[in-house]
Design a protein around this motif. Structure first.
Motif, PDB file in Angstrom:
ATOM      1  N   ASP A 150      37.325  51.123  41.531  1.00 59.33           N
ATOM      2  CA  ASP A 150      36.628  51.355  42.802  1.00 59.33           C
ATOM      3  C   ASP A 150      35.398  50.469  42.925  1.00 59.33           C
ATOM      4  OD1 ASP A 150      38.502  53.227  43.511  1.00 59.33           O
ATOM      5  OD2 ASP A 150      37.317  54.956  42.870  1.00 59.33           O
ATOM      6  N   GLY A 151      34.712  50.259  41.813  1.00 64.95           N
ATOM      7  CA  GLY A 151      33.549  49.375  41.846  1.00 64.95           C
ATOM      8  C   GLY A 151      33.920  47.939  42.168  1.00 64.95           C
ATOM      9  N   ILE A 152      35.039  47.480  41.622  1.00 69.50           N
ATOM     10  CA  ILE A 152      35.508  46.124  41.909  1.00 69.50           C
ATOM     11  C   ILE A 152      35.883  45.993  43.382  1.00 69.50           C
ATOM     12  CG2 ILE A 152      37.318  44.435  41.424  1.00 69.50           C
ATOM     13  CD1 ILE A 152      37.402  45.527  38.571  1.00 69.50           C
ATOM     14  N   LYS A 153      36.602  46.995  43.910  1.00 70.35           N
ATOM     15  CA  LYS A 153      36.983  46.960  45.322  1.00 70.35           C
ATOM     16  C   LYS A 153      35.755  46.995  46.226  1.00 70.35           C
ATOM     17  CE  LYS A 153      40.540  49.139  46.836  1.00 70.35           C
ATOM     18  NZ  LYS A 153      41.503  50.196  47.198  1.00 70.35           N
ATOM     19  N   TYR A 154      34.759  47.782  45.852  1.00 68.73           N
ATOM     20  CA  TYR A 154      33.536  47.860  46.649  1.00 68.73           C
ATOM     21  C   TYR A 154      32.841  46.503  46.672  1.00 68.73           C
ATOM     22  CZ  TYR A 154      28.854  49.220  48.147  1.00 68.73           C
ATOM     23  OH  TYR A 154      27.649  49.307  48.805  1.00 68.73           O
ATOM     24  N   GLU A 155      32.788  45.841  45.507  1.00 67.78           N
ATOM     25  CA  GLU A 155      32.155  44.526  45.446  1.00 67.78           C
ATOM     26  C   GLU A 155      32.925  43.508  46.293  1.00 67.78           C
ATOM     27  OE1 GLU A 155      29.368  43.449  44.080  1.00 67.78           O
ATOM     28  OE2 GLU A 155      28.840  45.483  43.482  1.00 67.78           O
ATOM     29  N   LEU A 156      34.257  43.585  46.246  1.00 65.89           N
ATOM     30  CA  LEU A 156      35.060  42.660  47.042  1.00 65.89           C
ATOM     31  C   LEU A 156      34.882  42.911  48.536  1.00 65.89           C
ATOM     32  CD1 LEU A 156      38.394  42.572  44.993  1.00 65.89           C
ATOM     33  CD2 LEU A 156      36.620  40.836  45.083  1.00 65.89           C
ATOM     34  N   ASP A 157      34.709  44.186  48.919  1.00 63.26           N
ATOM     35  CA  ASP A 157      34.555  44.530  50.334  1.00 63.26           C
ATOM     36  C   ASP A 157      33.175  44.189  50.875  1.00 63.26           C
ATOM     37  OD1 ASP A 157      37.136  45.473  50.525  1.00 63.26           O
ATOM     38  OD2 ASP A 157      36.586  47.531  49.998  1.00 63.26           O
ATOM     39  N   ASN A 158      32.154  44.345  50.047  1.00 66.82           N
ATOM     40  CA  ASN A 158      30.791  44.250  50.546  1.00 66.82           C
ATOM     41  C   ASN A 158      30.029  43.015  50.071  1.00 66.82           C
ATOM     42  OD1 ASN A 158      30.316  47.104  51.870  1.00 66.82           O
ATOM     43  ND2 ASN A 158      31.363  47.482  49.931  1.00 66.82           N
ATOM     44  N   SER A 159      30.509  42.393  49.020  1.00 62.62           N
ATOM     45  CA  SER A 159      29.784  41.236  48.507  1.00 62.62           C
ATOM     46  C   SER A 159      30.199  39.977  49.250  1.00 62.62           C
ATOM     47  CB  SER A 159      30.059  41.069  47.006  1.00 62.62           C
ATOM     48  OG  SER A 159      29.453  39.884  46.536  1.00 62.62           O
ATOM     49  N   SER A 160      29.209  39.158  49.573  1.00 60.87           N
ATOM     50  CA  SER A 160      29.494  37.890  50.257  1.00 60.87           C
ATOM     51  C   SER A 160      30.085  36.860  49.302  1.00 60.87           C
ATOM     52  CB  SER A 160      28.203  37.341  50.877  1.00 60.87           C
ATOM     53  OG  SER A 160      27.220  37.143  49.868  1.00 60.87           O
ATOM     54  N   SER A 161      30.025  37.159  48.043  1.00 66.82           N
ATOM     55  CA  SER A 161      30.525  36.204  47.053  1.00 66.82           C
ATOM     56  C   SER A 161      31.930  36.541  46.578  1.00 66.82           C
ATOM     57  CB  SER A 161      29.576  36.167  45.844  1.00 66.82           C
ATOM     58  OG  SER A 161      29.523  37.443  45.237  1.00 66.82           O
ATOM     59  N   HIS A 162      32.613  37.468  47.297  1.00 66.82           N
ATOM     60  CA  HIS A 162      33.932  37.872  46.800  1.00 66.82           C
ATOM     61  C   HIS A 162      34.928  36.713  46.855  1.00 66.82           C
ATOM     62  CE1 HIS A 162      34.649  38.335  51.132  1.00 66.82           C
ATOM     63  NE2 HIS A 162      35.940  38.277  50.852  1.00 66.82           N
ATOM     64  N   LYS A 163      34.771  35.811  47.845  1.00 66.48           N
ATOM     65  CA  LYS A 163      35.670  34.661  47.903  1.00 66.48           C
ATOM     66  C   LYS A 163      35.485  33.773  46.682  1.00 66.48           C
ATOM     67  CE  LYS A 163      36.325  34.347  52.907  1.00 66.48           C
ATOM     68  NZ  LYS A 163      36.238  33.474  54.100  1.00 66.48           N
ATOM     69  N   LYS A 164      34.231  33.613  46.272  1.00 65.71           N
ATOM     70  CA  LYS A 164      33.975  32.807  45.076  1.00 65.71           C
ATOM     71  C   LYS A 164      34.608  33.462  43.848  1.00 65.71           C
ATOM     72  CE  LYS A 164      30.258  30.730  42.353  1.00 65.71           C
ATOM     73  NZ  LYS A 164      30.818  31.207  41.076  1.00 65.71           N
ATOM     74  N   ILE A 165      34.547  34.808  43.799  1.00 68.94           N
ATOM     75  CA  ILE A 165      35.159  35.524  42.680  1.00 68.94           C
ATOM     76  C   ILE A 165      36.662  35.267  42.642  1.00 68.94           C
ATOM     77  CG2 ILE A 165      35.639  37.807  41.713  1.00 68.94           C
ATOM     78  CD1 ILE A 165      32.978  38.738  42.897  1.00 68.94           C
ATOM     79  N   ILE A 166      37.296  35.358  43.830  1.00 69.79           N
ATOM     80  CA  ILE A 166      38.736  35.136  43.906  1.00 69.79           C
ATOM     81  C   ILE A 166      39.079  33.699  43.552  1.00 69.79           C
ATOM     82  CG2 ILE A 166      40.717  35.093  45.467  1.00 69.79           C
ATOM     83  CD1 ILE A 166      39.518  37.484  46.906  1.00 69.79           C
ATOM     84  N   HIS A 167      38.259  32.752  44.071  1.00 70.30           N
ATOM     85  CA  HIS A 167      38.507  31.343  43.763  1.00 70.30           C
ATOM     86  C   HIS A 167      38.351  31.083  42.267  1.00 70.30           C
ATOM     87  CE1 HIS A 167      37.965  29.478  48.040  1.00 70.30           C
ATOM     88  NE2 HIS A 167      38.648  30.607  48.052  1.00 70.30           N
TER      89      HIS A 167
END
Length: 349
Positions: A179-196
Motif C-alpha cells: 500500500d505504501g508503494i502504491k501511495y507513492e506511485l499515486d502521489n509522488s511526482s517522481s513515480h515515472k522516474k521510479i518506473i523508468h
C-alpha cells in the motif's frame, strides 16, 4: 572455521546419540526444561496466592489459615529461590557463552547474547515469561529427536497457532509495504522516474530473456518448418516462371528445344528459390538456448533499449506495475491457515 575448530565443535556436540556426551546434553536439557517450568509454576502460584482473588478464593473454601501459612512461611522462600534462580541463570548463561567462545560455535564471540536474546531478557524479573521460549525450544528439540515430551495433538495445535500468528504478522507487514508503494506511485511526482529506473535496471535481463525465447521458440519452429517453407518458395518461383507469358512465347520460338529449355528454367528457378530460402533460414536456426545466435541477440538488445518516453508505453508499464502489486496484495491476503482449518474440518466431517 578451521579443521581443528570444527573437530572440537563436533567433539563437544557429538552427532552419535549413543555417546556419553550426547546423553549428558540430553539430561541437561531435560533438567533445564523441568526447573524452568517448575520456577514459572511457582511464580504463577505465588502471584495468585498473593492477590486479592486468591484471598477471596480461600475465604470461599474456608481455608484462610492455609493462605496465612503460605504468606508467613512459604512466600519468603519463593522470593529467595527466585533470586537464587536468577543467579543460576546468569552463571549458566555465562558458562555457555564461554564454551561457545572456546569451541567457536559462532563466527564472532559477541554473537551469542544476540542469538540467545530471549534467555538474556528472561533474567530480568519483569520478563520472566520469556523463559517459556527456552523451555519450548528444548521441548521441540527433544520432540524432533523422537522423545515425545509434548503429545502430537498438542504439538500440532501449537505449530498451527504459531503459523497463524506469524502469517498474520507477515501479511500485515507486506500489505502495508505494498500500500505504501502504491501511495507513492499515486502521489509522488517522481513515480515515472521510479518506473523508468525499474525498466532500465531490467533491460539487460529482458534482452537476455527475449533472446532465449526467440532461440527456443522461433529458431526451433523455423528448423522444423524449413523444408516445407523451402518447398513452398520453390513452387512459388516455378509458378511465377510459368505465369510469365513473354518467356513462354520466346522459348516456343525455338524449335524442338524450346519446351525442354522452358522445363529446365522452371526447375532451376524452383531449386534457386529453395536454396535462397534455406540460405536465409539457416542463420536463424543456429545457436542454443544458453547461447543465442547473434541475430536474436541483436534484435533483443535493440528491443530492450527502446525509449519508453512514450505515453502508450508508459501507460503499459504503469499498468503492469500496478497489476503486479495488486496481484501480490491479493495473494498475501489469502489466509493459508483458514484453508488448512477448513480442510481439517472437512476431514472430520
Amino acid at each position: 572455521m578451521t579443521e581443528q575448530a570444527a573437530t572440537k565443535k563436533k567433539t563437544f556436540r557429538p552427532d552419535n546419540h549413543n555417546t556419553l556426551g550426547w546423553k549428558l546434553f540430553l539430561v541437561y536439557d531435560i533438567f533445564m526444561m523441568g526447573i524452568i517450568v517448575f520456577n514459572l509454576f511457582c511464580l504463577c502460584a505465588n502471584l495468585f496466592l498473593m492477590s486479592s482473588f486468591g484471598k477471596l478464593f480461600f475465604d470461599e473454601i474456608h481455608l484462610p489459615e492455609v493462605l496465612a501459612f503460605y504468606k508467613s512461611d512459604l512466600h519468603p522462600w519463593v522470593i529467595k529461590t527466585e533470586g537464587w534462580f536468577i543467579l543460576f541463570l546468569v552463571a549458566e548463561l555465562s558458562i555457555r557463552w564461554l564454551v561457545a567462545i572456546v569451541y567457536k560455535h559462532h563466527q564472532r564471540w559477541f554473537f551469542f547474547p544476540f542469538i540467545h536474546w530471549y534467555e538474556v531478557l528472561a533474567i530480568i524479573p519483569y520478563l520472566r515469561f520469556l523463559r517459556l521460549i527456552r523451555a519450548g525450544i528444548i521441548a521441540y528439540r527433544l520432540h524432533e529427536l523422537g522423545y515425545k515430551v509434548i503429545p502430537d495433538n498438542i504439538m500440532k495445535k501449537v505449530l498451527f497457532y504459531y503459523r497463524v500468528v506469524m502469517e498474520e504478522l507477515s501479511d500485515r507487514v507486506v500489505v502495508s509495504v505494498i500500500d505504501g508503494i502504491k501511495y507513492e506511485l499515486d502521489n509522488s511526482s517522481s513515480h515515472k522516474k521510479i518506473i523508468h529506473d525499474l525498466v532500465d535496471h531490467h533491460r539487460d535481463m529482458f534482452a537476455q530473456a527475449l533472446a532465449e525465447i526467440l532461440q527456443e521458440a522461433l529458431a526451433t519452429e523455423l528448423k522444423a518448418q524449413q523444408r516445407l517453407i523451402a518447398d513452398n518458395v520453390g513452387h512459388i518461383v516455378k509458378q511465377a516462371i510459368e505465369d510469365t507469358p513473354q518467356l513462354t512465347q520466346l522459348l516456343r520460338l525455338i524449335p524442338i528445344a524450346g519446351g525442354m529449355i522452358e522445363n529446365q528454367i522452371q526447375s532451376i528457378g524452383q531449386r534457386l528459390g529453395e536454396n535462397i530460402t534455406n540460405g536465409l533460414i539457416d542463420p536463424l536456426t543456429e545457436g542454443t538456448a544458453t547461447q543465442p545466435n547473434q541475430i536474436y541477440t541483436l534484435i533483443s538488445d535493440k528491443v530492450s533499449h527502446l525509449n519508453i518516453e512514450n505515453k502508450a508505453l508508459e501507460e503499459l508499464v504503469e499498468s503492469a506495475v500496478y497489476e503486479s502489486l495488486e496481484s501480490l496484495r491479493k495473494q498475501v491476503k489469502i489466509k493459508q491457515w483458514q484453508i488448512e482449518l477448513e480442510q481439517y474440518d472437512q476431514s472430520k466431517d
